[in-house]
Design a protein around this motif. Structure first.
Motif, PDB file in Angstrom:
ATOM      1  N   ASP A 186      20.323   0.687 -19.840  1.00 15.68           N
ATOM      2  CA  ASP A 186      21.339  -0.371 -19.811  1.00 15.68           C
ATOM      3  C   ASP A 186      22.377  -0.210 -18.713  1.00 15.68           C
ATOM      4  OD1 ASP A 186      20.115  -1.448 -22.014  1.00 15.68           O
ATOM      5  OD2 ASP A 186      21.285  -0.207 -23.395  1.00 15.68           O
ATOM      6  N   LYS A 187      22.397   0.921 -18.043  1.00 15.73           N
ATOM      7  CA  LYS A 187      23.464   1.105 -17.059  1.00 15.73           C
ATOM      8  C   LYS A 187      22.927   1.132 -15.637  1.00 15.73           C
ATOM      9  CE  LYS A 187      26.703   3.276 -20.167  1.00 15.73           C
ATOM     10  NZ  LYS A 187      27.467   4.482 -20.479  1.00 15.73           N
ATOM     11  N   GLN A 188      21.828   0.433 -15.411  1.00 17.21           N
ATOM     12  CA  GLN A 188      21.288   0.337 -14.058  1.00 17.21           C
ATOM     13  C   GLN A 188      22.269  -0.420 -13.187  1.00 17.21           C
ATOM     14  OE1 GLN A 188      17.329  -1.246 -14.056  1.00 17.21           O
ATOM     15  NE2 GLN A 188      16.538   0.407 -15.334  1.00 17.21           N
ATOM     16  N   GLN A 189      22.423   0.056 -11.947  1.00 16.87           N
ATOM     17  CA  GLN A 189      23.372  -0.602 -11.056  1.00 16.87           C
ATOM     18  C   GLN A 189      22.653  -1.161  -9.835  1.00 16.87           C
ATOM     19  OE1 GLN A 189      26.502   2.559 -11.055  1.00 16.87           O
ATOM     20  NE2 GLN A 189      27.637   0.806 -11.825  1.00 16.87           N
ATOM     21  N   SER A 190      23.421  -1.807  -8.980  1.00 17.09           N
ATOM     22  CA  SER A 190      22.794  -2.572  -7.897  1.00 17.09           C
ATOM     23  C   SER A 190      22.396  -1.713  -6.697  1.00 17.09           C
ATOM     24  CB  SER A 190      23.728  -3.672  -7.453  1.00 17.09           C
ATOM     25  OG  SER A 190      24.887  -3.078  -6.932  1.00 17.09           O
ATOM     26  N   ALA A 191      21.933  -0.496  -6.945  1.00 17.53           N
ATOM     27  CA  ALA A 191      21.459   0.343  -5.844  1.00 17.53           C
ATOM     28  C   ALA A 191      20.284   1.164  -6.349  1.00 17.53           C
ATOM     29  CB  ALA A 191      22.565   1.264  -5.337  1.00 17.53           C
ATOM     30  N   ALA A 192      19.445   1.602  -5.438  1.00 15.12           N
ATOM     31  CA  ALA A 192      18.275   2.374  -5.839  1.00 15.12           C
ATOM     32  C   ALA A 192      17.815   3.229  -4.675  1.00 15.12           C
ATOM     33  CB  ALA A 192      17.149   1.450  -6.291  1.00 15.12           C
ATOM     34  N   VAL A 193      17.105   4.313  -5.017  1.00 10.23           N
ATOM     35  CA  VAL A 193      16.381   5.048  -3.985  1.00 10.23           C
ATOM     36  C   VAL A 193      14.916   4.675  -4.176  1.00 10.23           C
ATOM     37  CG1 VAL A 193      15.846   7.295  -3.020  1.00 10.23           C
ATOM     38  CG2 VAL A 193      18.061   6.892  -4.072  1.00 10.23           C
ATOM     39  N   VAL A 194      14.282   4.166  -3.114  1.00 13.78           N
ATOM     40  CA  VAL A 194      12.865   3.788  -3.240  1.00 13.78           C
ATOM     41  C   VAL A 194      12.026   4.810  -2.473  1.00 13.78           C
ATOM     42  CG1 VAL A 194      13.271   1.340  -3.569  1.00 13.78           C
ATOM     43  CG2 VAL A 194      13.024   2.231  -1.267  1.00 13.78           C
ATOM     44  N   PHE A 195      10.817   5.028  -2.969  1.00 12.91           N
ATOM     45  CA  PHE A 195       9.970   6.066  -2.383  1.00 12.91           C
ATOM     46  C   PHE A 195       8.683   5.471  -1.814  1.00 12.91           C
ATOM     47  CE2 PHE A 195      12.657   7.877  -5.575  1.00 12.91           C
ATOM     48  CZ  PHE A 195      13.196   8.965  -4.913  1.00 12.91           C
ATOM     49  N   PHE A 196       8.271   6.002  -0.680  1.00 14.52           N
ATOM     50  CA  PHE A 196       7.045   5.560  -0.024  1.00 14.52           C
ATOM     51  C   PHE A 196       6.132   6.763   0.141  1.00 14.52           C
ATOM     52  CE2 PHE A 196      10.527   2.925   1.368  1.00 14.52           C
ATOM     53  CZ  PHE A 196      10.023   1.653   1.206  1.00 14.52           C
ATOM     54  N   ASN A 197       4.830   6.532   0.145  1.00 14.80           N
ATOM     55  CA  ASN A 197       3.934   7.670   0.340  1.00 14.80           C
ATOM     56  C   ASN A 197       3.635   7.897   1.821  1.00 14.80           C
ATOM     57  OD1 ASN A 197       2.041   5.755   1.048  1.00 14.80           O
ATOM     58  ND2 ASN A 197       1.245   5.613  -1.034  1.00 14.80           N
ATOM     59  N   ASP A 205       0.802  -1.224   0.000  1.00 17.24           N
ATOM     60  CA  ASP A 205       0.000   0.000   0.000  1.00 17.24           C
ATOM     61  C   ASP A 205       0.832   1.269   0.000  1.00 17.24           C
ATOM     62  OD1 ASP A 205      -2.174  -1.722   0.284  1.00 17.24           O
ATOM     63  OD2 ASP A 205      -1.896  -1.745   2.461  1.00 17.24           O
ATOM     64  N   THR A 206       2.071   1.176   0.449  1.00 19.41           N
ATOM     65  CA  THR A 206       2.815   2.400   0.688  1.00 19.41           C
ATOM     66  C   THR A 206       3.968   2.626  -0.289  1.00 19.41           C
ATOM     67  OG1 THR A 206       3.943   1.115   2.364  1.00 19.41           O
ATOM     68  CG2 THR A 206       2.326   2.681   3.138  1.00 19.41           C
ATOM     69  N   TYR A 207       4.358   1.585  -1.027  1.00 20.60           N
ATOM     70  CA  TYR A 207       5.485   1.745  -1.955  1.00 20.60           C
ATOM     71  C   TYR A 207       5.052   2.580  -3.146  1.00 20.60           C
ATOM     72  CZ  TYR A 207       9.044   0.437  -5.338  1.00 20.60           C
ATOM     73  OH  TYR A 207      10.044   0.469  -6.281  1.00 20.60           O
ATOM     74  N   TYR A 208       5.879   3.584  -3.489  1.00 19.84           N
ATOM     75  CA  TYR A 208       5.526   4.417  -4.648  1.00 19.84           C
ATOM     76  C   TYR A 208       6.289   3.956  -5.882  1.00 19.84           C
ATOM     77  CZ  TYR A 208       4.977   8.419  -7.678  1.00 19.84           C
ATOM     78  OH  TYR A 208       4.723   9.211  -8.759  1.00 19.84           O
ATOM     79  N   LYS A 209       7.542   4.304  -5.980  1.00 21.98           N
ATOM     80  CA  LYS A 209       8.367   3.711  -7.034  1.00 21.98           C
ATOM     81  C   LYS A 209       9.843   3.857  -6.710  1.00 21.98           C
ATOM     82  CE  LYS A 209       8.123   7.441 -10.505  1.00 21.98           C
ATOM     83  NZ  LYS A 209       7.748   7.704 -11.903  1.00 21.98           N
ATOM     84  N   ALA A 210      10.685   3.411  -7.604  1.00 19.84           N
ATOM     85  CA  ALA A 210      12.114   3.389  -7.310  1.00 19.84           C
ATOM     86  C   ALA A 210      12.874   4.170  -8.363  1.00 19.84           C
ATOM     87  CB  ALA A 210      12.620   1.963  -7.275  1.00 19.84           C
ATOM     88  N   MET A 211      13.959   4.801  -7.940  1.00 21.63           N
ATOM     89  CA  MET A 211      14.881   5.368  -8.897  1.00 21.63           C
ATOM     90  C   MET A 211      16.167   4.543  -8.815  1.00 21.63           C
ATOM     91  SD  MET A 211      16.912   8.896  -9.003  1.00 21.63           S
ATOM     92  CE  MET A 211      17.979   8.148  -7.817  1.00 21.63           C
ATOM     93  N   VAL A 212      16.413   3.751  -9.850  1.00 21.02           N
ATOM     94  CA  VAL A 212      17.605   2.908  -9.818  1.00 21.02           C
ATOM     95  C   VAL A 212      18.828   3.766 -10.124  1.00 21.02           C
ATOM     96  CG1 VAL A 212      18.757   0.950 -10.881  1.00 21.02           C
ATOM     97  CG2 VAL A 212      16.323   0.849 -10.409  1.00 21.02           C
TER      98      VAL A 212
END
Lengths: 725, 725
Positions: free
Chosen positions: B309-320, B219-226
């Protein structure tokens, strides 16, 4: 001890084991003994022989144990038992893999060394020649053959790393599997809250907890069960339960008395005074009935008082969502760590109710005090025992208990007592030690039974390794050479290494006795069997009493494990020095695995589940044994004046790195539930009211009270058909 | 150094300070200097004099600083600046409260002691009599007067405990207040995810992150910036930005050239070759315009490649949801700690983009390597400096740079260089040290700028305390007496204590110089002022360039704090031995507080906010100084042969307990946000798309690219009215 007497001792132990095993085969067939040999199956409503082919073969149980899978163990005794078997298999694996290389390689090298050894350098003080020739003591100092032993030291270490690593991963997966289960498990929807600050005026703790958690978890918070002070309620409830049992028992006695000769029966009587031993005789059935009817309203009013006025600063809070409950246990709630401490809730059945409301600083202080007491116990336990045995000399005994005088004056008894009094004091101390350590662990303020048992197990481990192992091997040498060590701390390894070979024989006998006699007794369950039959014959009247008499109890891996660790530590430390000990180690763990597998599948019933929380402790202690082994080897090679001894230095460093990496990678998941595991789908939506009710204490549960009343009413109908309604 | 030369040095410093202060009063009034003296106000859109009464009084700034509240500081420069002031006030408070009791009591006791002291026992090697009479060195050995000094030692400790405890609570509340704010702060809705495992085939990391977090937080996950590898994109973007700036500059030059004499203006030219220094002359406006139009599509296609093509193994994820975002940062997500590591997201502006995708073990190893390098730097930095100064002797210099020969042959220059070359090398090293330590900290794989600066600040602290303090006081004595210490480790305190008084004078001068000259320069901002005016006159053409020239930068408490700590440590250690030093300490922290209060309110602009995460480090270091002080006192009393010295032993134990309890109680909240704080109501529902976009890197932002195109198009309309459209 010379070789022949060693063999005699070994042979005797083995014969005892065989006798006990045949006894087991014979006794376990008799249907009247099934409750002793198959209680796990019976309690799960299975037929004792379900899935088992009945033969007269005394080895059938071995076949069954070997063919059982880990899934069987988990189904019958839960993940914790399976984790204990992972430990046993790991230990067995380490010894088997070490032995496969060490025995065929090192024994010939040692035997053909042709080195005349001094009597005081052998593993048996010169009387144990054949075995000595197979040990590292037979190699000359500075010999090139020592390189083989260096390689062996590395081999044992690497085998241990590999198997430990694999096991850690395996147990971690097993725990994840169990926690992912689609079954609704009540504790996965709960969290334990401690250190609740004093509520504002006019607010109850319950309201305060509700408003606090409602604000943080508006959608997922269900409700809270505030911990109450149940001292009074528990007392009344226990009294009530006692009378209920006595009533049931009196009813059975009354029914039995209704023979053909006396169709009316004799109504049992009791006395109305202190402990029912004095006072006037009354009709037991009516007396208990009256007592129960008096206690019920008293209990009910006390329950209300407890729930309203005796709320304490702890609570179990419930969420309708597994992920949120798991997250709550890992998060900081208040800005101060000493307020609103939230942790994963233990199962309801293992809550240590009275510990829950102990506050943060009290817990901290209690912990350090307990640590200090344990430290004193480990290092100075000989002092009180010595005092006791000094005080209970024969002369003193005669003075204190004069009526024993004629007995004590007999020469044989005098001699035996004189020789054994200190030993008896020690044995009593050692027998009471696990309970004492459990008591200490509970006094720390730990919230759950399983945690307290883990803590007690740890303390017991330190006690046994420090005292029995180091104490026996180094013995007085250490204290004598304390001055020497103070001047040069490195010499502690030399002292340790120099005294090791001298104790090898002692340990061989110790291990052999332990596995043959110990596991024979475990398998045959002679003691519980005798107790059960005595109770059945003379004491038990009702079904409940009978069930209590054969209740198998827990596997109790908490106290088994330190013993196993002691053996493993000894065997590891001697593995390269006297590789023959590996055979004994393999026998110990192999036999243990077989016997306990049988017991876990058929006998013991776990009293709680922790989903493998014991494992990190097991892992750590095996790793520490490995370190101890490596330190010993460094010292022993030094004593052999082997100038390449420094090639062993990387080993302890490697071990520390290994421990560090394993712990970093795996440990956290054993402290708290990973959210990825908690988010798996459930079979059904949890019935939150049911979850809540499972945590309510028996003595506070209105249902339980209603049950008792129902029972009394039903009985009144039967025994006094006219008086009721 | 005798007393008069000490006074001279002190007086000179004070005069310099006065001169700088009057310079400040005079310069800060001139409107053309406002951007240097009031940039914080200007950047916040305020009038420089808003709320300030204009007078010619040179002390107005002091009145303003004193009357400002903590809330003002938070409003102008954020919580971090306010926390730095809590540190300054705490240090000031400790010294003032200590001084109130110590100066009136200890000085008379010492002065009236009538003890003839040996020259080699004084604080000034016999030349500094008046001050020596006021110090503990003037008391005879074993004198009963030492009891007053024992009491003083306790007094200083208790004052420190009390103020530190109060400050910790205060800062904790301040942090809670800031985090509770109803403002939507983007980073409070985000979490940083590292160590993302390799996705299954056919799945992008973005999809994998989405499905993983969607399952846990439906319910709370918004999206991710890889996190993507932006190396190529960043390079193109930097080129583009460079051309945009050059174009703007060329445009200004062109516009300026359109004087009355030359209404058409002269179109600026440039060269089309390497570095624009060679090649054929071209019209600058057209050339830059063309370059930008070429680069834009290149950038756009590279942006697409990077994102895909250059996505790496880290991300910022966003919650509402603030609570869930805060909880996510504290929870274990995967069963293995080395996968799906989630932590609180730093602000977008302080993300160290290239560090984010470094994996768990790489970070661990880098950390230990960096620690080792720092260790080497702290203990052996003299070696390379010695080498460099040996290599750059005058003889060598003449050989290497022969054209300097005539200069080097002049006797005065020769003498000066000969004497100062090693010092110059040392000064250069010390000047570069903070940047070097920051570089090392970033190399550890730390994800945010603020964290890296805290880490660098810690390293700098160890460097200064270990080298400057212990190095100067103990100096060669330590190395000479290394053998003695090895035999008896306790003697390190004796050595420390014995060498302390001898360095007191050195430190008095050091502290005095530091505060008068240092803070005078800080207040008057002479250096930035001169640089700004030079740049304005000769370099800056466009508004942007001008703004860059006066940008005030950060308060940079990370490098200020270790210097303050050095002073505090010195003053604390001497507080009882030579209480006069307290006056200097009070002056240092009082003046520092005043000057920096002015700077924080009017000059510096914070480049990030951490809401007080620096505080636990400040707390810890003050506490360690206290421990060092107590150890010194134990040693010094021992050197005085005071047989009751053991009455001081409880002090260090008390300090350790104090540190332990403070840390347990308060520290965790500085690591992560308490949920009770995160659950406070927000002013408005966060615009999640805006939150997401604030984390997109400039070089990947299509908006930024569109801005550049817009700018070029607008300019084309102006400069070439016919050519566009």
């Amino acid at each position: 001890m010379d070789f022949s007497s060693f063999l005699t001792s070994l042979g005797t132990s083995f014969v005892i084991f065989l006798v006990l095993m045949f006894l087991f085969t014979w006794l376990s067939r008799r249907p009247s003994n099934h409750v002793i040999y198959y209680p796990n199956r019976i309690m799960r409503g299975m037929d004792p022989y379900e899935g088992i082919r009945l033969t007269r073969n005394p080895f059938t149980w071995i076949k069954e144990a070997v063919s059982s899978t880990e899934a069987d163990v988990i189904r019958h005794s839960g993940v914790d038992a399976a984790v204990y078997f992972v430990f046993l298999s790991t230990a067995l694996g380490i010894l088997v893999f070490s032995g496969i290389l060490l025995l065929p390689v090192l024994l010939p090298i040692a035997y053909t060394a042709k080195n005349k050894i001094d009597a005081n350098e052998t593993t048996s003080e010169g009387t144990f020649n054949e075995l000595d020739k197979l040990s590292m003591g037979h190699i000359a100092q500075k010999s090139d053959r020592l390189w083989a032993f260096v390689a062996a030291t590395y081999w044992v270490s690497f085998v241990t790393y590999y198997l430990l690593w694999r096991s850690y991963r395996h147990v971690s997966n097993m725990r994840a599997e169990a926690l992912m289960s689609p079954e609704v498990r009540n504790e996965q929807f709960a969290a334990l809250v401690r250190d609740i600050p004093a509520p504002e005026k006019g607010q109850s703790i319950n309201e305060q907890v509700d408003s606090y958690f409602k604000a943080i978890y508006p959608d997922t918070y269900y409700k809270a069960m505030v911990i109450t002070n149940n001292k009074v309620v528990n007392k009344i409830y226990a009294e009530l339960e006692g009378y209920r049992k006595k009533l049931a028992r009196a009813e059975v006695i009354y029914a039995e008395s209704k023979g053909t000769a006396n169709p009316e029966g004799t109504r049992p009587t009791t006395r109305a005074g202190f402990m029912e031993l004095i006072g006037k005789k009354v009709d037991a059935l009516e007396y208990y009935d009256k007592k129960i009817r008096e206690l019920v309203p008293k209990l009910e009013s006390e329950q209300k008082i407890a729930l309203k006025d005796k709320q304490q600063s702890a609570a179990v809070v419930f969420f309708n969502n597994r992920v949120i409950a798991a997250a709550a246990g890992q998060c900081l709630h208040d800005t101060m760590l000493d307020k609103w401490t939230v942790m994963d809730a233990p199962e309801a059945r293992q809550l240590l109710w009275t510990n829950l409301s102990k506050n943060f600083y009290e817990r901290l202080i209690r912990q350090y005090v307990v640590y200090f007491v344990v430290f004193l116990t480990i290092f100075f336990y000989m002092i009180p025992i010595g005092l006791i045995s000094a005080l209970t000399t024969l002369a003193n005994l005669e003075k204190l208990v004069p009526f024993l005088k004629p007995v004590l004056e007999q020469t044989t008894i005098r001699t035996i007592l004189g020789a054994y009094l200190p030993q008896i004091a020690l044995i009593i101390f050692l027998a009471l030690l696990p309970s004492f350590l459990l008591f200490l662990s509970k006094a720390e303020g730990i919230p759950s039974q399983s945690h307290a048992e883990r803590a007690a197990s740890g303390k017991y481990y330190y006690f046994s390794v420090l005292n029995i192992f180091i104490g026996v091997t180094v013995g007085h040498t250490l204290f004598d050479s304390f001055k020497a060590i103070e001047d040069n701390p490195n010499s502690v390894f030399d002292v340790l290494a120099a005294s090791l070979p001298g104790s090898a024989t002692f340990f061989l006998t110790f291990v052999a006795l332990k596995f043959f006699v110990g596991y024979g007794l475990e398998l045959s369950r002679i003691v519980p069997l005798i107790i059960f039959h005595l109770k059945k014959k003379y004491l038990c009247k009702t079904e409940d009493e009978l069930k209590e008499a054969w209740a198998p109890g827990d596997l109790n891996y908490g106290t088994r494990f330190p013993d196993d660790m002691l053996v493993l530590t000894i065997v590891l430390c001697y593995s390269v020095i006297a590789p023959v000990i590996l055979l004994f180690g393999v026998l110990y763990f192999g036999l243990g695995w077989l016997v306990l597998r049988n017991q876990v599948l058929k006998v013991y019933v776990p009293s709680y589940q922790t989903y493998g929380r014991m494992w990190p402790h097991m892992y750590n202690r095996v790793a520490v044994s490995l370190l101890l082994y490596q330190a010993t080897m460094v010292g022993y090679f030094g004593a052999k004046e082997f100038i390449y001894t420094p090639v062993l230095i990387p080993l302890p460093i490697l071990s520390l790195l290994f421990i560090y990496f394993c712990t970093i990678k795996y440990y956290r998941f054993f402290q708290s539930t990973a959210l990825d595991v908690a988010c798996r789908e459930l079979k059904e939506t949890p019935n939150m009211e049911g979850v809540f009710r499972s945590y309510v204490a028996c003595s506070l549960s209105t249902e339980k009270t209603a049950e008792v009343i129902q029972f009394v009413d039903d009985l009144a109908h039967v025994t006094r058909p006219g008086s009721a309604v």
